[in-house]
Design a protein around this motif. Structure first.
Motif, PDB file in Angstrom:
ATOM      1  N   VAL A  79      39.993  40.370  40.943  1.00 19.24           N
ATOM      2  CA  VAL A  79      40.873  41.153  41.820  1.00 19.24           C
ATOM      3  C   VAL A  79      42.331  41.020  41.370  1.00 19.24           C
ATOM      4  O   VAL A  79      43.055  42.021  41.268  1.00 19.24           O
ATOM      5  CB  VAL A  79      40.698  40.725  43.295  1.00 19.24           C
ATOM      6  CG1 VAL A  79      41.784  41.313  44.178  1.00 19.24           C
ATOM      7  CG2 VAL A  79      39.318  41.137  43.792  1.00 19.24           C
ATOM      8  N   VAL A  80      42.764  39.801  41.094  1.00 15.35           N
ATOM      9  CA  VAL A  80      44.141  39.586  40.620  1.00 15.35           C
ATOM     10  C   VAL A  80      44.369  40.337  39.311  1.00 15.35           C
ATOM     11  O   VAL A  80      45.387  41.017  39.142  1.00 15.35           O
ATOM     12  CB  VAL A  80      44.432  38.078  40.465  1.00 15.35           C
ATOM     13  CG1 VAL A  80      45.734  37.840  39.728  1.00 15.35           C
ATOM     14  CG2 VAL A  80      44.464  37.399  41.823  1.00 15.35           C
ATOM     15  N   ALA A  81      43.433  40.231  38.398  1.00 17.69           N
ATOM     16  CA  ALA A  81      43.555  40.930  37.123  1.00 17.69           C
ATOM     17  C   ALA A  81      43.559  42.446  37.339  1.00 17.69           C
ATOM     18  O   ALA A  81      44.305  43.176  36.677  1.00 17.69           O
ATOM     19  CB  ALA A  81      42.421  40.522  36.181  1.00 17.69           C
ATOM     20  N   GLY A  82      42.750  42.917  38.271  1.00 19.15           N
ATOM     21  CA  GLY A  82      42.713  44.349  38.578  1.00 19.15           C
ATOM     22  C   GLY A  82      44.044  44.863  39.098  1.00 19.15           C
ATOM     23  O   GLY A  82      44.513  45.928  38.678  1.00 19.15           O
ATOM     24  N   PHE A  83      44.653  44.117  40.001  1.00 17.79           N
ATOM     25  CA  PHE A  83      45.972  44.517  40.495  1.00 17.79           C
ATOM     26  C   PHE A  83      46.999  44.533  39.378  1.00 17.79           C
ATOM     27  O   PHE A  83      47.874  45.393  39.332  1.00 17.79           O
ATOM     28  CB  PHE A  83      46.448  43.590  41.623  1.00 17.79           C
ATOM     29  CG  PHE A  83      45.861  43.925  42.965  1.00 17.79           C
ATOM     30  CD1 PHE A  83      45.995  45.187  43.518  1.00 17.79           C
ATOM     31  CD2 PHE A  83      45.153  42.975  43.678  1.00 17.79           C
ATOM     32  CE1 PHE A  83      45.449  45.502  44.745  1.00 17.79           C
ATOM     33  CE2 PHE A  83      44.595  43.269  44.907  1.00 17.79           C
ATOM     34  CZ  PHE A  83      44.750  44.541  45.447  1.00 17.79           C
ATOM     35  N   THR A  84      46.883  43.603  38.463  1.00 22.49           N
ATOM     36  CA  THR A  84      47.826  43.530  37.351  1.00 22.49           C
ATOM     37  C   THR A  84      47.655  44.727  36.418  1.00 22.49           C
ATOM     38  O   THR A  84      48.647  45.298  35.950  1.00 22.49           O
ATOM     39  CB  THR A  84      47.659  42.200  36.598  1.00 22.49           C
ATOM     40  OG1 THR A  84      47.796  41.134  37.537  1.00 22.49           O
ATOM     41  CG2 THR A  84      48.707  42.042  35.524  1.00 22.49           C
ATOM     42  N   VAL A  85      46.416  45.114  36.153  1.00 21.97           N
ATOM     43  CA  VAL A  85      46.183  46.310  35.342  1.00 21.97           C
ATOM     44  C   VAL A  85      46.716  47.545  36.070  1.00 21.97           C
ATOM     45  O   VAL A  85      47.376  48.408  35.468  1.00 21.97           O
ATOM     46  CB  VAL A  85      44.687  46.472  35.001  1.00 21.97           C
ATOM     47  CG1 VAL A  85      44.410  47.826  34.369  1.00 21.97           C
ATOM     48  CG2 VAL A  85      44.237  45.356  34.072  1.00 21.97           C
ATOM     49  N   TRP A  86      46.474  47.608  37.358  1.00 24.51           N
ATOM     50  CA  TRP A  86      46.976  48.736  38.146  1.00 24.51           C
ATOM     51  C   TRP A  86      48.499  48.817  38.024  1.00 24.51           C
ATOM     52  O   TRP A  86      49.055  49.892  37.802  1.00 24.51           O
ATOM     53  CB  TRP A  86      46.563  48.577  39.611  1.00 24.51           C
ATOM     54  CG  TRP A  86      47.180  49.607  40.495  1.00 24.51           C
ATOM     55  CD1 TRP A  86      48.313  49.488  41.242  1.00 24.51           C
ATOM     56  CD2 TRP A  86      46.720  50.944  40.709  1.00 24.51           C
ATOM     57  NE1 TRP A  86      48.578  50.648  41.905  1.00 24.51           N
ATOM     58  CE2 TRP A  86      47.610  51.565  41.597  1.00 24.51           C
ATOM     59  CE3 TRP A  86      45.637  51.666  40.235  1.00 24.51           C
ATOM     60  CZ2 TRP A  86      47.454  52.885  42.017  1.00 24.51           C
ATOM     61  CZ3 TRP A  86      45.478  52.973  40.663  1.00 24.51           C
ATOM     62  CH2 TRP A  86      46.381  53.564  41.541  1.00 24.51           C
ATOM     63  N   ASN A  87      49.171  47.677  38.153  1.00 20.20           N
ATOM     64  CA  ASN A  87      50.633  47.658  38.052  1.00 20.20           C
ATOM     65  C   ASN A  87      51.136  48.094  36.683  1.00 20.20           C
ATOM     66  O   ASN A  87      52.218  48.659  36.565  1.00 20.20           O
ATOM     67  CB  ASN A  87      51.179  46.272  38.379  1.00 20.20           C
ATOM     68  CG  ASN A  87      51.177  45.997  39.860  1.00 20.20           C
ATOM     69  OD1 ASN A  87      51.174  46.909  40.680  1.00 20.20           O
ATOM     70  ND2 ASN A  87      51.162  44.731  40.225  1.00 20.20           N
ATOM     71  N   GLY A 112      40.024  39.625  32.050  1.00 21.75           N
ATOM     72  CA  GLY A 112      39.815  38.912  33.310  1.00 21.75           C
ATOM     73  C   GLY A 112      38.884  39.651  34.250  1.00 21.75           C
ATOM     74  O   GLY A 112      38.038  39.040  34.917  1.00 21.75           O
ATOM     75  N   ILE A 113      39.010  40.967  34.296  1.00 20.96           N
ATOM     76  CA  ILE A 113      38.115  41.771  35.138  1.00 20.96           C
ATOM     77  C   ILE A 113      36.683  41.669  34.633  1.00 20.96           C
ATOM     78  O   ILE A 113      35.745  41.414  35.405  1.00 20.96           O
ATOM     79  CB  ILE A 113      38.567  43.242  35.172  1.00 20.96           C
ATOM     80  CG1 ILE A 113      39.936  43.368  35.852  1.00 20.96           C
ATOM     81  CG2 ILE A 113      37.531  44.109  35.875  1.00 20.96           C
ATOM     82  CD1 ILE A 113      40.575  44.732  35.688  1.00 20.96           C
ATOM     83  N   ILE A 114      36.509  41.861  33.334  1.00 18.33           N
ATOM     84  CA  ILE A 114      35.163  41.809  32.747  1.00 18.33           C
ATOM     85  C   ILE A 114      34.542  40.424  32.937  1.00 18.33           C
ATOM     86  O   ILE A 114      33.384  40.297  33.338  1.00 18.33           O
ATOM     87  CB  ILE A 114      35.212  42.201  31.255  1.00 18.33           C
ATOM     88  CG1 ILE A 114      35.598  43.671  31.115  1.00 18.33           C
ATOM     89  CG2 ILE A 114      33.867  41.914  30.569  1.00 18.33           C
ATOM     90  CD1 ILE A 114      36.003  44.079  29.713  1.00 18.33           C
ATOM     91  N   GLY A 115      35.327  39.385  32.667  1.00 23.72           N
ATOM     92  CA  GLY A 115      34.821  38.028  32.861  1.00 23.72           C
ATOM     93  C   GLY A 115      34.432  37.751  34.298  1.00 23.72           C
ATOM     94  O   GLY A 115      33.394  37.149  34.570  1.00 23.72           O
ATOM     95  N   GLY A 116      35.252  38.204  35.233  1.00 23.77           N
ATOM     96  CA  GLY A 116      34.951  37.999  36.651  1.00 23.77           C
ATOM     97  C   GLY A 116      33.685  38.716  37.070  1.00 23.77           C
ATOM     98  O   GLY A 116      32.839  38.147  37.775  1.00 23.77           O
ATOM     99  N   VAL A 117      33.525  39.952  36.645  1.00 18.29           N
ATOM    100  CA  VAL A 117      32.328  40.707  37.002  1.00 18.29           C
ATOM    101  C   VAL A 117      31.082  40.096  36.381  1.00 18.29           C
ATOM    102  O   VAL A 117      30.057  39.928  37.046  1.00 18.29           O
ATOM    103  CB  VAL A 117      32.483  42.196  36.597  1.00 18.29           C
ATOM    104  CG1 VAL A 117      31.178  42.950  36.728  1.00 18.29           C
ATOM    105  CG2 VAL A 117      33.575  42.870  37.430  1.00 18.29           C
TER     106      VAL A 117
END
Length: 123
Positions: A79-87, A112-117
């Motif tokens: 989620v944190v990585a996703g927000f960062t990509v969004w930004n 980070g997103i791929i690893g988290g998923v």
């Protein structure tokens, strides 16, 4: 090693790599800011470096011992990585020192997103 276990191992290494690189990114940026120079991106703090390093250590500590805690940490990281990509695409591009760093940050956080998923679905 089955496919699910292999993806779980890959997930751990992706998350550890992501965490270490985020630690380095934030630490470098915070030092740059402290010395009156621009960071690579719009935000960089010692606290961010500490959080990334703490997450990295927690990934390593919990992955084999407490799978539920590991999955929750991996979800948080994604989620944190996703927000960062969004930004990276929602904020003004001039917030980055160079466009290269904008794309590098997005790519780093995609890891980070791929690893988290993978961590969530891999076990």
């Amino acid at each position: 090693m089955t496919g699910r276990h292999r993806s779980a191992g890959i997930a751990l290494w992706l998350l550890v790599g992501w965490g270490l690189l985020c630690t380095a990114w934030n630490l470098y940026g915070a030092v740059q800011i402290a010395n009156g120079r621009p960071a690579l991106g719009p935000t960089a703090t010692y606290a961010g470096a500490g959080l990334a390093l703490a997450l990295t250590l927690l990934f390593l500590f919990t992955s084999g011992r407490w799978p539920l805690v590991y999955k929750l940490l991996a979800a948080f990281a994604a989620v944190v990585a996703g927000f960062t990509v969004w930004n990276a695409f929602a904020l003004d591009p001039s917030n980055w020192n160079l466009q290269f760093w904008r794309w590098a940050g997005a790519a780093l956080n995609a890891v980070g997103i791929i690893g988290g998923v993978l961590a969530i679905v891999g076990r």
